[in-house]
Design a protein around this motif. Sequence first.
Motif, PDB file in Angstrom:
ATOM      1  N   THR A 163      45.013  34.323   8.931  1.00  0.00           N
ATOM      2  CA  THR A 163      45.467  32.952   9.203  1.00  0.00           C
ATOM      3  C   THR A 163      46.796  32.959   9.952  1.00  0.00           C
ATOM      4  O   THR A 163      46.992  32.191  10.904  1.00  0.00           O
ATOM      5  N   SER A 164      47.713  33.817   9.524  1.00  0.00           N
ATOM      6  CA  SER A 164      49.027  33.874  10.179  1.00  0.00           C
ATOM      7  C   SER A 164      48.895  34.287  11.635  1.00  0.00           C
ATOM      8  O   SER A 164      49.595  33.773  12.505  1.00  0.00           O
ATOM      9  N   TRP A 165      47.967  35.210  11.932  1.00  0.00           N
ATOM     10  CA  TRP A 165      47.746  35.626  13.317  1.00  0.00           C
ATOM     11  C   TRP A 165      47.157  34.486  14.141  1.00  0.00           C
ATOM     12  O   TRP A 165      47.547  34.273  15.288  1.00  0.00           O
ATOM     13  N   SER A 166      46.212  33.755  13.558  1.00  0.00           N
ATOM     14  CA  SER A 166      45.606  32.634  14.285  1.00  0.00           C
ATOM     15  C   SER A 166      46.664  31.607  14.673  1.00  0.00           C
ATOM     16  O   SER A 166      46.706  31.151  15.819  1.00  0.00           O
ATOM     17  N   VAL A 167      47.520  31.263  13.720  1.00  0.00           N
ATOM     18  CA  VAL A 167      48.589  30.301  14.008  1.00  0.00           C
ATOM     19  C   VAL A 167      49.567  30.882  15.021  1.00  0.00           C
ATOM     20  O   VAL A 167      49.997  30.199  15.957  1.00  0.00           O
ATOM     21  N   GLY A 168      49.929  32.165  14.848  1.00  0.00           N
ATOM     22  CA  GLY A 168      50.866  32.818  15.763  1.00  0.00           C
ATOM     23  C   GLY A 168      50.353  32.866  17.184  1.00  0.00           C
ATOM     24  O   GLY A 168      51.097  32.616  18.142  1.00  0.00           O
ATOM     25  N   ILE A 169      49.076  33.196  17.354  1.00  0.00           N
ATOM     26  CA  ILE A 169      48.478  33.255  18.695  1.00  0.00           C
ATOM     27  C   ILE A 169      48.482  31.873  19.341  1.00  0.00           C
ATOM     28  O   ILE A 169      48.827  31.709  20.521  1.00  0.00           O
ATOM     29  N   PHE A 170      48.108  30.870  18.553  1.00  0.00           N
ATOM     30  CA  PHE A 170      48.030  29.516  19.108  1.00  0.00           C
ATOM     31  C   PHE A 170      49.403  28.989  19.523  1.00  0.00           C
ATOM     32  O   PHE A 170      49.576  28.475  20.635  1.00  0.00           O
ATOM     33  N   VAL A 171      50.406  29.115  18.643  1.00  0.00           N
ATOM     34  CA  VAL A 171      51.735  28.591  18.985  1.00  0.00           C
ATOM     35  C   VAL A 171      52.365  29.391  20.117  1.00  0.00           C
ATOM     36  O   VAL A 171      53.126  28.835  20.929  1.00  0.00           O
ATOM     37  N   SER A 172      52.047  30.678  20.216  1.00  0.00           N
ATOM     38  CA  SER A 172      52.557  31.478  21.338  1.00  0.00           C
ATOM     39  C   SER A 172      51.994  30.964  22.653  1.00  0.00           C
ATOM     40  O   SER A 172      52.697  30.898  23.666  1.00  0.00           O
ATOM     41  N   GLY A 173      50.714  30.590  22.630  1.00  0.00           N
ATOM     42  CA  GLY A 173      50.113  30.009  23.829  1.00  0.00           C
ATOM     43  C   GLY A 173      50.768  28.696  24.214  1.00  0.00           C
ATOM     44  O   GLY A 173      51.006  28.427  25.397  1.00  0.00           O
ATOM     45  N   LEU A 174      51.107  27.878  23.215  1.00  0.00           N
ATOM     46  CA  LEU A 174      51.783  26.608  23.500  1.00  0.00           C
ATOM     47  C   LEU A 174      53.159  26.824  24.112  1.00  0.00           C
ATOM     48  O   LEU A 174      53.543  26.130  25.067  1.00  0.00           O
ATOM     49  N   VAL A 175      53.909  27.795  23.579  1.00  0.00           N
ATOM     50  CA  VAL A 175      55.228  28.097  24.138  1.00  0.00           C
ATOM     51  C   VAL A 175      55.084  28.680  25.540  1.00  0.00           C
ATOM     52  O   VAL A 175      55.879  28.374  26.441  1.00  0.00           O
ATOM     53  N   LEU A 176      54.072  29.505  25.739  1.00  0.00           N
ATOM     54  CA  LEU A 176      53.820  30.088  27.054  1.00  0.00           C
ATOM     55  C   LEU A 176      53.557  29.000  28.087  1.00  0.00           C
ATOM     56  O   LEU A 176      54.063  29.056  29.214  1.00  0.00           O
ATOM     57  N   ARG A 177      52.788  28.003  27.698  1.00  0.00           N
ATOM     58  CA  ARG A 177      52.431  26.928  28.628  1.00  0.00           C
ATOM     59  C   ARG A 177      53.561  25.919  28.834  1.00  0.00           C
ATOM     60  O   ARG A 177      53.799  25.446  29.944  1.00  0.00           O
ATOM     61  N   ASN A 178      54.290  25.591  27.749  1.00  0.00           N
ATOM     62  CA  ASN A 178      55.266  24.507  27.814  1.00  0.00           C
ATOM     63  C   ASN A 178      56.708  24.979  27.877  1.00  0.00           C
ATOM     64  O   ASN A 178      57.621  24.162  27.958  1.00  0.00           O
ATOM     65  N   GLY A 179      56.938  26.301  27.823  1.00  0.00           N
ATOM     66  CA  GLY A 179      58.288  26.825  27.894  1.00  0.00           C
ATOM     67  C   GLY A 179      58.998  26.779  26.555  1.00  0.00           C
ATOM     68  O   GLY A 179      58.441  26.358  25.538  1.00  0.00           O
ATOM     69  N   LEU A 180      60.258  27.199  26.547  1.00  0.00           N
ATOM     70  CA  LEU A 180      61.019  27.287  25.305  1.00  0.00           C
ATOM     71  C   LEU A 180      61.342  25.923  24.697  1.00  0.00           C
ATOM     72  O   LEU A 180      61.826  25.854  23.567  1.00  0.00           O
ATOM     73  N   GLY A 181      61.055  24.848  25.425  1.00  0.00           N
ATOM     74  CA  GLY A 181      61.214  23.527  24.844  1.00  0.00           C
ATOM     75  C   GLY A 181      60.272  23.301  23.679  1.00  0.00           C
ATOM     76  O   GLY A 181      60.512  22.438  22.833  1.00  0.00           O
ATOM     77  N   ALA A 182      59.178  24.079  23.636  1.00  0.00           N
ATOM     78  CA  ALA A 182      58.202  23.967  22.542  1.00  0.00           C
ATOM     79  C   ALA A 182      58.451  25.007  21.460  1.00  0.00           C
ATOM     80  O   ALA A 182      57.620  25.186  20.566  1.00  0.00           O
TER      81      ALA A 182
END
Length: 272
Positions: free
Chosen positions: A159-178
């Motif tokens: 579960t922790s990996w699933s959340v980590g992968i998803f939020v990393s993708g969001l930061v990758l797409r939206n920058g450090l503002g996310a």
Amino acid sequence: MNELTLHRGLAMHRINAMILRYWYLLLSSWPRLLELLYWPILQIITWGFLQLYIAENANFFARAGGTLIGAVILWDILFRGQLGFSISFLEEMWSRNIGNLMMSPLKPIEFLLALMIMSLIRLAIGIIPMTLLALFLFHFNLYSLGLPLIAFFCNLIFTSWSVGIFVSGLVLRNGLGAESIVWTLMFALMPLACIYYPVSVLPAWLQYVAWSLPPTYVFEGMRALLIEGTFRTDLMLAAILINGLLLVASFGAFLALLRSAKKNGSLLSGSE
């Protein structure tokens, strides 16, 4: 062929290189090492003494024998597993190195596998002293749970990996503002995961939401094991099934967000 390769051309030497990079970063900063130890130790001391107080004043918790301390430790596995994954990813964002990595021969899946392994290393540094402290101060031996502990741990780390992968993708797409989502998303799941209380406490309509989260099955399984002495195989199998779906979905989301980042130029800027 001298290089050890995995299925579909995944190269172990590239994964190992990324792991070594994060390992050296970790060793080069004593505050990073201290942080890994500080919060788990603070958690176990704070909640451990609360457990002692409750055990002395309530027969139920005396019979439960460590459900609160067990919940604290398992919650820390879940939270620090995700945080260990995300911190290694953020190291690349903070150093503006993510664009270089994505233009190198390193495959996205190799990058994610390296982050997963580093999350286990970071987790071990924090959790092992925490469990030993729980044994020394409060006589709660997490390892006495035996084989069920493996099922609990695997489900929580997936579960922790699933959340980590998803939020990393969001930061990758939206920058450090996310970036704030890295620190807050897991806490948003905390009330619904029923860490310190059974699912039956929630309103009926909210119970359906809780049962859609794999950690809920883990914490219900822990309480059944500690209070009733019963290992709920059905709960663990359901958690594994949901975790499998979440991992596949998170991989797909990360790759989609990575493609979007490349298309929109945020991969190189990484700004807020």
